[in-house]
Scaffold this motif. Structure first.
Motif, mmCIF file in Angstrom:
data_model
loop_
_atom_site.group_PDB
_atom_site.id
_atom_site.type_symbol
_atom_site.label_atom_id
_atom_site.label_comp_id
_atom_site.label_asym_id
_atom_site.label_seq_id
_atom_site.Cartn_x
_atom_site.Cartn_y
_atom_site.Cartn_z
ATOM 1 N N ALA A 35 0.826 -1.212 0.000
ATOM 2 C CA ALA A 35 0.000 0.000 0.000
ATOM 3 C C ALA A 35 0.860 1.262 0.000
ATOM 4 O O ALA A 35 0.396 2.332 -0.387
ATOM 5 C CB ALA A 35 -0.939 0.002 1.192
ATOM 6 N N ALA A 36 2.107 1.139 0.405
ATOM 7 C CA ALA A 36 3.005 2.295 0.463
ATOM 8 C C ALA A 36 3.291 2.866 -0.921
ATOM 9 O O ALA A 36 3.667 4.027 -1.046
ATOM 10 C CB ALA A 36 4.313 1.915 1.149
ATOM 11 N N ILE A 37 3.103 2.062 -1.954
ATOM 12 C CA ILE A 37 3.409 2.539 -3.297
ATOM 13 C C ILE A 37 2.484 3.674 -3.728
ATOM 14 O O ILE A 37 2.852 4.526 -4.522
ATOM 15 C CB ILE A 37 3.391 1.384 -4.318
ATOM 16 C CG1 ILE A 37 4.196 1.784 -5.541
ATOM 17 C CG2 ILE A 37 1.990 0.987 -4.704
ATOM 18 C CD1 ILE A 37 4.631 0.648 -6.389
ATOM 19 N N ASP A 38 1.287 3.739 -3.153
ATOM 20 C CA ASP A 38 0.349 4.806 -3.506
ATOM 21 C C ASP A 38 0.950 6.181 -3.271
ATOM 22 O O ASP A 38 0.717 7.110 -4.040
ATOM 23 C CB ASP A 38 -0.949 4.669 -2.725
ATOM 24 C CG ASP A 38 -1.750 3.448 -3.142
ATOM 25 O OD1 ASP A 38 -1.481 2.911 -4.237
ATOM 26 O OD2 ASP A 38 -2.630 3.024 -2.377
ATOM 27 N N ALA A 39 1.720 6.346 -2.210
ATOM 28 C CA ALA A 39 2.320 7.639 -1.892
ATOM 29 C C ALA A 39 3.488 7.979 -2.813
ATOM 30 O O ALA A 39 3.854 9.140 -2.943
ATOM 31 C CB ALA A 39 2.782 7.648 -0.444
ATOM 32 N N LEU A 40 4.067 6.978 -3.456
ATOM 33 C CA LEU A 40 5.225 7.222 -4.320
ATOM 34 C C LEU A 40 4.829 7.651 -5.725
ATOM 35 O O LEU A 40 5.545 8.404 -6.374
ATOM 36 C CB LEU A 40 6.092 5.961 -4.409
ATOM 37 C CG LEU A 40 6.707 5.487 -3.108
ATOM 38 C CD1 LEU A 40 7.463 4.184 -3.347
ATOM 39 C CD2 LEU A 40 7.623 6.542 -2.525
#
Length: 84
Positions: A35-40
């Motif tokens: 889910a961290a990829i959304d911020a990238l």
């Protein structure tokens, strides 16, 4: 490296100037918290807009559009191939 979440696929490829060891470390972190990829991925645009964005960033020697920092610009080359 490929990520799948909520029916979406994302394939991450290399980046000029970044060594394999750094790419593997980044891929390992993303695999642990997909889910961290959304911020990238800060900007997702079509080809024409992508050209405009890159030209603006290069010409004005900056890293932001408006008040948002461009971390990763995703340019969709063949929108007709994208399945919603």
């Amino acid at each position: 490296m490929r990520y799948q979440r909520d029916g979406l696929d994302l394939t991450v490829t290399g980046n000029r100037g970044v060594g394999t060891d750094r790419l593997v470390a980044a891929a390992t972190e993303l695999a642990a918290a997909p889910a961290a990829i959304d911020a990238l991925l800060t900007h997702d645009v079509d080809l024409e807009t992508g050209v405009d964005v890159m030209n603006t960033l290069c010409a004005e020697r900056r890293r932001s559009l408006g008040d948002q920092l461009v971390l990763r610009l995703v340019v969709t080359l063949n929108a007709e191939l994208v399945v919603p």
